[in-house]
Design a protein around this motif. Structure first.
Motif, PDB file in Angstrom:
ATOM      1  N   GLU A 266       0.839  -1.209   0.000  1.00  0.00           N
ATOM      2  CA  GLU A 266       0.000   0.000   0.000  1.00  0.00           C
ATOM      3  C   GLU A 266       0.875   1.261   0.000  1.00  0.00           C
ATOM      4  O   GLU A 266       0.482   2.310  -0.493  1.00  0.00           O
ATOM      5  N   ARG A 318      -6.992  10.824   0.055  1.00  0.00           N
ATOM      6  CA  ARG A 318      -7.125  10.985   1.519  1.00  0.00           C
ATOM      7  C   ARG A 318      -5.749  10.905   2.181  1.00  0.00           C
ATOM      8  O   ARG A 318      -5.461  11.632   3.130  1.00  0.00           O
ATOM      9  N   TYR A 329      -4.589  11.862  10.739  1.00  0.00           N
ATOM     10  CA  TYR A 329      -5.660  10.880  10.632  1.00  0.00           C
ATOM     11  C   TYR A 329      -5.119   9.437  10.581  1.00  0.00           C
ATOM     12  O   TYR A 329      -5.433   8.632  11.440  1.00  0.00           O
TER      13      TYR A 329
HETATM   14  C1  GN1 Z   1      -8.258   2.820   7.287  1.00  0.00           C
HETATM   15  O1  GN1 Z   1      -8.906   1.046   9.955  1.00  0.00           O
HETATM   16  P1  GN1 Z   1      -8.291   0.525   8.720  1.00  0.00           P
HETATM   17  O2  GN1 Z   1      -6.819   0.524   8.768  1.00  0.00           O
HETATM   18  O3  GN1 Z   1      -8.909  -0.783   8.334  1.00  0.00           O
HETATM   19  C2  GN1 Z   1      -9.415   3.698   6.832  1.00  0.00           C
HETATM   20  C3  GN1 Z   1      -9.936   3.227   5.493  1.00  0.00           C
HETATM   21  C4  GN1 Z   1      -8.822   3.234   4.468  1.00  0.00           C
HETATM   22  C5  GN1 Z   1      -7.675   2.366   4.982  1.00  0.00           C
HETATM   23  C6  GN1 Z   1      -6.501   2.429   4.052  1.00  0.00           C
HETATM   24  C7  GN1 Z   1     -12.090   4.678   9.308  1.00  0.00           C
HETATM   25  O4  GN1 Z   1      -8.726   1.518   7.519  1.00  0.00           O
HETATM   26  O5  GN1 Z   1     -10.964   4.085   5.038  1.00  0.00           O
HETATM   27  O6  GN1 Z   1      -9.272   2.724   3.233  1.00  0.00           O
HETATM   28  O7  GN1 Z   1      -7.254   2.797   6.299  1.00  0.00           O
HETATM   29  N1  GN1 Z   1     -10.475   3.694   7.837  1.00  0.00           N
HETATM   30  C8  GN1 Z   1     -11.076   4.829   8.247  1.00  0.00           C
HETATM   31  O8  GN1 Z   1      -5.617   1.394   4.325  1.00  0.00           O
HETATM   32  O9  GN1 Z   1     -10.806   5.935   7.781  1.00  0.00           O
END
Ligand code: GN1
Ligand code: MG
Length: 369
Positions: A266, A318, A329
């Motif tokens: 990623e 983002r 974030y």
């Molecule tokens: C975040 O919490 P997690 O790591 O599964 C994020 C997702 C993004 C992702 C990118 C609440 O996910 O939207 O796609 O990272 N979650 C939030 O890896 O913003």
């Protein structure tokens, strides 16, 4: 108080019994802080997952927990109806003595706790096509279980979560504010994201025009949000239900492709390594579309590949927004990680654009079968 003392105190609030042995930190997620804790009881090790929910991201964590429990129990009852044991297919959250599924600890943190599912593993990147097909089935079945869930009962955990139009507005504001004076050095990437705006907002605009229906979706369908059996690699449970909200089915398809079918990491620094692994793409499509195709409208079927591109651009943008804002974030493990993630997603989006016809054809093939 040390981290370990804090953890132990929270464990006791969740009534975990036995002799505490140790804990480890799980670094997969970008948002919440996750630990695995080990207790010894009745002659064996019992393990649990303890999470400190990120309240900067989730402004109303109580509502997030209400969603999580409601959806978990709904799925549990659906699985039980089929006569299959739900033991390893859904999480089991622990209650406090007060009967709550969360506690606010001395450190002010919002904590929750669930049992660790025995012999389960998760993958940051789908390690094989087999895992991707299982991932497809897992998210497809999740979608099916929740098909008749009363949407109006869900809280909106993060408003406008996959509103790509709004995400572009936020990005534009961050570029203008440039609080960390980072915009000049990343201007080429900023420009590239703006060049993708029309294409990346197409799907959201289709939804606004009523061309694509809202369903109950997971919205964060990374491979690391699925537990697999460690030996057979079959899927067990979908986890991280924080963002379950009304959404488009192509969000769930698309985010899984963004995260699971990338030939690079990623945060791949060497963008030559970044592309869509079409074998994994097809494997996921087979698992996912195979589970949901009866319920999909023609337009939804046609929107899947665009969903992959949309989720890639949106997520990358983002990351870049957060880089410009000063990394508030997403968790980072080195200074320019958000920028590296954002640049990697541009390379992935570029590769997807070149393969759009093939990606669409693969979805169409599994819709026909
Ligand atoms: C975040 O919490 P997690 O790591 O599964 C994020 C997702 C993004 C992702 C990118 C609440 O996910 O939207 O796609 O990272 N979650 C939030 O890896 O913003
Ligand atoms: Mg999450």
């Amino acid at each position: 108080m040390t981290e370990e003392q804090m953890i132990l105190q929270v464990c006791r609030v969740f009534q975990l019994r036995g002799e505490y042995r140790s804990y480890e930190t799980i670094t997969y997620g970008h948002i919440n802080t996750t630990y695995k804790v080990y207790f010894f009881r009745d002659g064996e090790i019992k393990d649990y997952i303890l999470q400190r929910v990120n309240t900067y991201v989730f402004r109303n964590p109580v509502e997030v927990m209400e969603n999580t429990i409601a959806v978990t129990e709904y799925i549990r009852s659906k699985i039980k109806e089929t006569g299959v044991s739900a033991k390893r297919s859904v999480l089991h959250y622990q209650k406090t003595a007060a009967g709550e599924y969360y506690t606010i600890a001395e450190d002010g943190g919002f904590w929750r706790c669930c049992r660790f599912i025995d012999d389960s593993v998760t993958f940051l990147n789908a390690e094989s096509a087999k895992v991707m097909e299982e991932a497809g089935k897992a998210f497809g079945e999740f979608q099916k279980y929740l098909a008749d869930y009363p949407v109006e009962k869900l809280h909106i955990a993060i408003p406008h979560f996959h509103n790509t139009v709004m995400r572009y507005e936020t990005f534009r504001k961050s570029v203008e504010a440039d609080v960390c004076h980072r915009a000049a050095e990343v201007k080429p990437e900023i420009d590239q994201y703006f060049r993708l705006e029309e294409l990346a907002t197409k799907m959201y605009k289709m939804q606004r025009r009523g061309e694509l229906p809202l369903r109950v979706t997971h919205n964060d369908t990374k491979c690391s949000n699925i537990l697999f059996d460690k030996d057979s690699l079959t899927h067990l449970s979908v986890i991280d239900l924080d963002t379950v909200m009304p959404g488009l089915v192509a969000f769930d398809f698309g985010d899984a492709i963004r995260s699971g079918a990338n030939t690079g990491a990623e945060d791949e620094r060497d963008i030559k390594k970044v592309s869509v692994d079409m074998v994994k793409y097809e494997a996921f499509t087979k698992g996912f579309v195979g589970s949901v195709r009866e319920t999909l409208t023609q337009k939804e079927k046609e929107s899947m590949a665009l969903g992959a591109l949309t989720m890639t651009v949106e997520c990358g943008m983002r990351f870049l927004t957060d880089y410009l804002d000063g990394d508030k974030y997403f968790k980072i493990h080195y200074p320019d990680q958000n920028f590296v993630r954002a640049r990697c997603h541009l390379a992935l989006a570029d590769d997807m654009i070149g393969r759009m016809d093939d990606m669409e054809e693969i979805v169409a093939k599994y819709c026909r079968d």
